[in-house]
Design an enzyme around this catalytic site. Structure first.
Site, PDB file in Angstrom:
ATOM      1  N   ARG A 128       4.182  -3.714  -1.938  1.00  0.00           N
ATOM      2  CA  ARG A 128       2.811  -3.228  -2.167  1.00  0.00           C
ATOM      3  C   ARG A 128       2.277  -3.688  -3.524  1.00  0.00           C
ATOM      4  O   ARG A 128       1.584  -2.953  -4.227  1.00  0.00           O
ATOM      5  CB  ARG A 128       2.718  -1.692  -2.086  1.00  0.00           C
ATOM      6  N   SER A 179      -0.153   6.813   2.964  1.00  0.00           N
ATOM      7  CA  SER A 179       0.935   7.307   2.100  1.00  0.00           C
ATOM      8  C   SER A 179       0.415   7.505   0.680  1.00  0.00           C
ATOM      9  O   SER A 179      -0.047   6.551   0.053  1.00  0.00           O
ATOM     10  CB  SER A 179       2.071   6.292   2.049  1.00  0.00           C
ATOM     11  N   GLU A 183       1.016   6.062  -4.943  1.00  0.00           N
ATOM     12  CA  GLU A 183       0.690   4.677  -4.561  1.00  0.00           C
ATOM     13  C   GLU A 183      -0.837   4.518  -4.660  1.00  0.00           C
ATOM     14  O   GLU A 183      -1.361   3.448  -4.954  1.00  0.00           O
ATOM     15  CB  GLU A 183       1.162   4.445  -3.115  1.00  0.00           C
TER      16      GLU A 183
HETATM   17  C1  LIG Z   1      -4.639   6.181   7.427  1.00  0.00           C
HETATM   18  C2  LIG Z   1      -4.118   5.127   6.481  1.00  0.00           C
HETATM   19  C3  LIG Z   1      -2.969   4.425   6.796  1.00  0.00           C
HETATM   20  C4  LIG Z   1      -2.472   3.437   5.918  1.00  0.00           C
HETATM   21  N1  LIG Z   1      -1.360   2.742   6.286  1.00  0.00           N
HETATM   22  C5  LIG Z   1      -0.915   1.748   5.492  1.00  0.00           C
HETATM   23  C6  LIG Z   1       0.195   0.937   5.896  1.00  0.00           C
HETATM   24  O1  LIG Z   1       0.762   1.105   6.971  1.00  0.00           O
HETATM   25  N2  LIG Z   1       0.602  -0.047   5.047  1.00  0.00           N
HETATM   26  C7  LIG Z   1      -0.012  -0.293   3.856  1.00  0.00           C
HETATM   27  O2  LIG Z   1       0.399  -1.215   3.153  1.00  0.00           O
HETATM   28  N3  LIG Z   1      -1.070   0.460   3.459  1.00  0.00           N
HETATM   29  C8  LIG Z   1      -1.540   1.461   4.234  1.00  0.00           C
HETATM   30  N4  LIG Z   1      -2.599   2.225   3.841  1.00  0.00           N
HETATM   31  C9  LIG Z   1      -3.191   1.999   2.513  1.00  0.00           C
HETATM   32  C10 LIG Z   1      -4.361   0.999   2.541  1.00  0.00           C
HETATM   33  O3  LIG Z   1      -4.718   0.698   3.853  1.00  0.00           O
HETATM   34  C11 LIG Z   1      -3.985  -0.297   1.806  1.00  0.00           C
HETATM   35  O4  LIG Z   1      -3.649  -0.027   0.466  1.00  0.00           O
HETATM   36  C12 LIG Z   1      -5.126  -1.342   1.845  1.00  0.00           C
HETATM   37  O5  LIG Z   1      -4.701  -2.538   1.257  1.00  0.00           O
HETATM   38  C13 LIG Z   1      -6.372  -0.896   1.138  1.00  0.00           C
HETATM   39  O6  LIG Z   1      -7.349  -1.877   1.389  1.00  0.00           O
HETATM   40  P1  LIG Z   1      -8.846  -1.642   0.964  1.00  0.00           P
HETATM   41  O7  LIG Z   1      -9.660  -2.776   1.447  1.00  0.00           O
HETATM   42  O8  LIG Z   1      -9.268  -0.299   1.408  1.00  0.00           O
HETATM   43  O9  LIG Z   1      -8.720  -1.680  -0.625  1.00  0.00           O
HETATM   44  P2  LIG Z   1      -9.337  -0.628  -1.673  1.00  0.00           P
HETATM   45  O10 LIG Z   1      -8.676   0.690  -1.488  1.00  0.00           O
HETATM   46  O11 LIG Z   1     -10.810  -0.677  -1.635  1.00  0.00           O
HETATM   47  O12 LIG Z   1      -8.804  -1.280  -3.004  1.00  0.00           O
HETATM   48  C14 LIG Z   1      -7.438  -1.331  -3.287  1.00  0.00           C
HETATM   49  C15 LIG Z   1      -7.222  -2.195  -4.529  1.00  0.00           C
HETATM   50  O13 LIG Z   1      -7.555  -3.537  -4.230  1.00  0.00           O
HETATM   51  C16 LIG Z   1      -8.584  -3.997  -5.101  1.00  0.00           C
HETATM   52  N5  LIG Z   1      -9.463  -4.873  -4.320  1.00  0.00           N
HETATM   53  C17 LIG Z   1     -10.150  -4.570  -3.186  1.00  0.00           C
HETATM   54  N6  LIG Z   1     -10.832  -5.648  -2.758  1.00  0.00           N
HETATM   55  C18 LIG Z   1     -10.576  -6.654  -3.641  1.00  0.00           C
HETATM   56  C19 LIG Z   1     -11.001  -8.011  -3.768  1.00  0.00           C
HETATM   57  N7  LIG Z   1     -11.826  -8.597  -2.880  1.00  0.00           N
HETATM   58  N8  LIG Z   1     -10.540  -8.738  -4.821  1.00  0.00           N
HETATM   59  C20 LIG Z   1      -9.697  -8.190  -5.735  1.00  0.00           C
HETATM   60  N9  LIG Z   1      -9.274  -6.916  -5.678  1.00  0.00           N
HETATM   61  C21 LIG Z   1      -9.703  -6.158  -4.639  1.00  0.00           C
HETATM   62  C22 LIG Z   1      -9.279  -2.745  -5.584  1.00  0.00           C
HETATM   63  O14 LIG Z   1      -9.921  -2.942  -6.830  1.00  0.00           O
HETATM   64  C23 LIG Z   1      -8.115  -1.792  -5.699  1.00  0.00           C
HETATM   65  O15 LIG Z   1      -7.399  -2.030  -6.900  1.00  0.00           O
HETATM   66  C24 LIG Z   1      -3.130   3.191   4.699  1.00  0.00           C
HETATM   67  C25 LIG Z   1      -4.306   3.898   4.384  1.00  0.00           C
HETATM   68  C26 LIG Z   1      -4.801   4.850   5.272  1.00  0.00           C
HETATM   69  C27 LIG Z   1      -6.078   5.561   4.933  1.00  0.00           C
END
Ligand SMILES: Cc1cc2nc3c(=O)[nH]c(=O)nc-3n(C[C@H](O)[C@H](O)[C@H](O)COP(=O)(O)OP(=O)(O)OC[C@H]3O[C@@H](n4cnc5c(N)ncnc54)[C@H](O)[C@@H]3O)c2cc1C
Length: 340
Positions: free
Chosen positions: A163, A239, A334
């Protein structure tokens, strides 16, 4: 490029927490990033936001939040065995996986239904069911907000970890698009041996079946649906805590009282599932005001309707303390707290 002032973020984070930011900019591509650089957006307080699925807003954000809405997909190279596809940061990862599976391109089916944007996938190195973004990411194209220039990172330069990636510690780089190397049948490398995935597949499943990717995708979606809250109904960030890695001596001490504790040997120690630790402290399914611990998965903190980020954070701190008191083990979130 669209700009909003004093923007409400409740619909932009999967916890569904109300919080405002001073300025929210939706951008569509490289020209918009250059324009933002010219306007000195990156000289002030700013951050990237994808789907907000790993963020907890504990207050308003006094700065600019930028959010990609770029949606292009481009085939770069194709051989009989694989295909290189470039996808823009603003695409919902699951939509891209659906597109790949529909085309018979393998490698991302196990990542189905993770709430995530294509842009955040390499930043977080998202993973599930034995697969991680790093397995398929070939290059990441970014905008360097300090230099005002575009560059690309090879897979090696991304220094992916659990991660984790180079980008997580270097938020000056905005991910613009990602190149994924996906495989074609019969070169698929199917991963079926993680958790209960194999048993969730249809009884007549065959890796040679033209629909194998589709079946895996559907099985993963079903398992996730059964055990994780759907952000459209119950707010969460998946998580909340990382699995702690501790010394073998700590594990031995806990095993003395809890001989059935699960743990995994790692190069740097032993990993204990944080969900197990939390469950043992009795928090699973507990509710406290507007927040709670999901009844089917102790790692997931949930918004019961009207929660503030501070309430979620306080619950997380209580849980952390309980685990520390009972096991002497420190667990860390996380989820990223905003403002930090
Ligand atoms: C119900 C649920 C289940 C989940 N299951 C999993 C799983 O199975 N496995 C897993 O790994 N994660 C899981 N997650 C966590 C989440 O999905 C991941 O962390 C995912 O990568 C978040 O993506 P996001 O687009 O929402 O990023 P955000 O939450 O919007 O941002 C996360 C980080 O990335 C940065 N960021 C976002 N976009 C960019 C960009 N274009 N350039 C540079 N930096 C950027 C942000 O600044 C921040 O630091 C889950 C979340 C939920 C709600």
């Amino acid at each position: 490029m669209k700009e909003y002032k004093d923007y409400q973020l409740q619909g932009n984070n999967t916890f569904g927490i109300p919080a405002r930011c001073d300025r929210f900019i939706e951008y569509a591509g490289e020209e918009d990033l250059k324009e933002m650089y010219k306007q000195k957006v990156f000289a002030g307080q700013w951050m990237s936001l994808g789907c907000g699925a790993n963020l907890l807003f504990c207050g308003d954000y006094h700065g600019t939040i930028i959010h990609s809405v770029a949606q292009s997909i481009e085939k770069r190279e194709e051989t009989a065995q694989n295909i290189l596809v470039k996808a823009d940061a603003g695409i919902i990862l699951d939509n891209f996986i659906e597109y790949s599976v529909s085309n018979g391109w393998g490698g991302m089916e196990n990542l189905s239904a993770i709430p995530c944007s294509v842009g955040a996938a390499p930043v977080q190195n998202v993973g599930a069911y034995g697969a991680e973004a790093k397995d398929v990411v070939e290059r990441v194209h970014v905008f360097d907000t300090k230099e005002g220039t575009f560059r690309s990172f090879s897979k090696e330069e991304c220094t992916f970890g659990y991660r984790d990636s180079f980008f997580k510690a270097n938020p000056q780089y905005v991910v613009v698009s990602v190149e994924f190397r996906l495989t074609k049948a019969p070169s698929w490398e199917l991963r079926l041996d993680y958790g209960n995935l194999r048993s969730a597949l249809p009884s007549d499943f065959s890796p040679e079946d033209a629909l194998a990717l589709r079946m895996i995708r559907e099985a993963v979606r079903q398992i996730r649906h059964d055990k994780l809250p759907d952000p459209a109904e119950i707010g969460s960030a998946g998580s909340f805590f990382k699995n702690p890695v501790v010394d073998r001596t700590v594990v031995d001490k806990i095993l003395h009282d809890y001989p059935k504790m699960p743990f995994y040997e790692m190069p740097n120690g032993c990993k204990i599932p944080a969900g197990w630790l939390i469950e043992q402290t009795g928090w699973k399914g507990k509710k406290s005001g507007n927040v709670g611990v999901y009844e089917k998965q102790a790692l997931v903190l949930v918004n019961l309707g009207q929660a503030t980020g501070k309430e979620v954070w306080e619950l997380a701190q209580h849980i952390t303390l309980s685990v520390k008191e009972k096991f002497g083990v420190e667990i860390y979130p996380e989820v990223i707290k905003i403002p930090q």
